[in-house]
Design a protein around this motif. Structure first.
Motif, PDB file in Angstrom:
ATOM      1  N   ASP A   8       0.859  -1.189   0.000  1.00 51.15           N
ATOM      2  CA  ASP A   8       0.000   0.000   0.000  1.00 51.15           C
ATOM      3  C   ASP A   8       0.895   1.238   0.000  1.00 51.15           C
ATOM      4  N   ASP A  52      -3.206  -3.157  -2.214  1.00 52.61           N
ATOM      5  CA  ASP A  52      -3.996  -1.974  -2.550  1.00 52.61           C
ATOM      6  C   ASP A  52      -4.179  -1.885  -4.066  1.00 52.61           C
ATOM      7  N   SER A  81      -9.225  -1.254  -1.372  1.00 46.03           N
ATOM      8  CA  SER A  81      -9.393   0.032  -2.044  1.00 46.03           C
ATOM      9  C   SER A  81     -10.523   0.823  -1.421  1.00 46.03           C
TER      10      SER A  81
END
Length: 222
Positions: A8, A52, A81
């Protein structure tokens, strides 16, 4: 304990997920973007990936496709997300993602998704029976879990046999509860001796027993 990779670009998300999953006993590695994740995969393969979707260099779906094309998709992948559409989630699932978590991610949903992912990716352990290893320390514990006859001093006599038809987390808690009740009964409720037997520091042991709901008073004098 599992090794979980969090991919991420948001530092806050990486730190939060790392803290939560570390508290659950997992080893957590992080990657701030797709390139860092690629470099990580050159060294090792994690047991599970939290990926992510929206990242600046390469988005998560593209990275997932890349892993699938290169035969690296050997572990459960959970997509994350805060802006993805249903179509994006469906696409990721078709590529091979196991699950999709929408940000902000709640603790309950995170832990449930991780647990399911690890169950899907894990090979069921072979549980030896006491008969196969006579005299082995803790053989009574295996008897109680395996559904065999429980001796009066076995954990099963305190907590009952543990079913395999329940979620992994519940089975683990049931086993740990039976394990500690067994040692408490065996050591006549002595926290010092139980701490020595189980290899835990006393403060950690107290906290663990409280978390599992073990009745300390019940074991006094048994």
């Amino acid at each position: 304990m599992a090794t979980i990779l969090v991919v991420d670009d948001e530092m806050g998300i990486r730190e939060l997920l790392s803290e939560i999953l570390s508290d659950e006993g997992h080893a957590v590695d992080v990657a701030e973007n797709a390139q860092a994740a690629r470099e990580y995969f050159e060294q090792q393969t994690p047991d599970l990936v939290l990926l992510d979707i929206w990242m600046p260099d390469t988005d998560g779906v593209s990275l997932l496709k890349e892993w699938a094309a290169q035969g690296q998709l050997k572990m459960p992948v959970i997509m994350m997300s805060g802006h993805a559409t249903i179509d994006t989630a469906v696409e990721a699932t078709k590529i091979g993602a196991l699950n999709f978590l929408e940000k902000p991610i709640t603790l309950q949903k995170l832990l449930k998704a991780v647990e399911q992912g690890l169950e899907r990716g894990a090979t069921p352990p072979v549980v030896p029976s006491a008969a196969a290893a006579p005299g082995m320390p803790g053989a009574e514990v295996v008897d109680g879990i395996d559904g065999g006859p429980a001796t009066p001093s076995s954990p099963a006599s305190h907590a009952g046999a543990i079913s395999f038809d329940i979620p992994l987390r519940d089975a683990r808690d049931a086993f740990e509860r039976a394990y500690f009740e067994y040692h408490l009964a065996r050591e006549n409720g002595s926290m010092t001796r139980v701490a020595e037997k189980t290899g835990l520091e006393r403060t950690h042991l107290y906290r663990k027993l409280k978390q599992l709901g073990v009745d300390l008073g019940k074991n006094k004098g048994e």
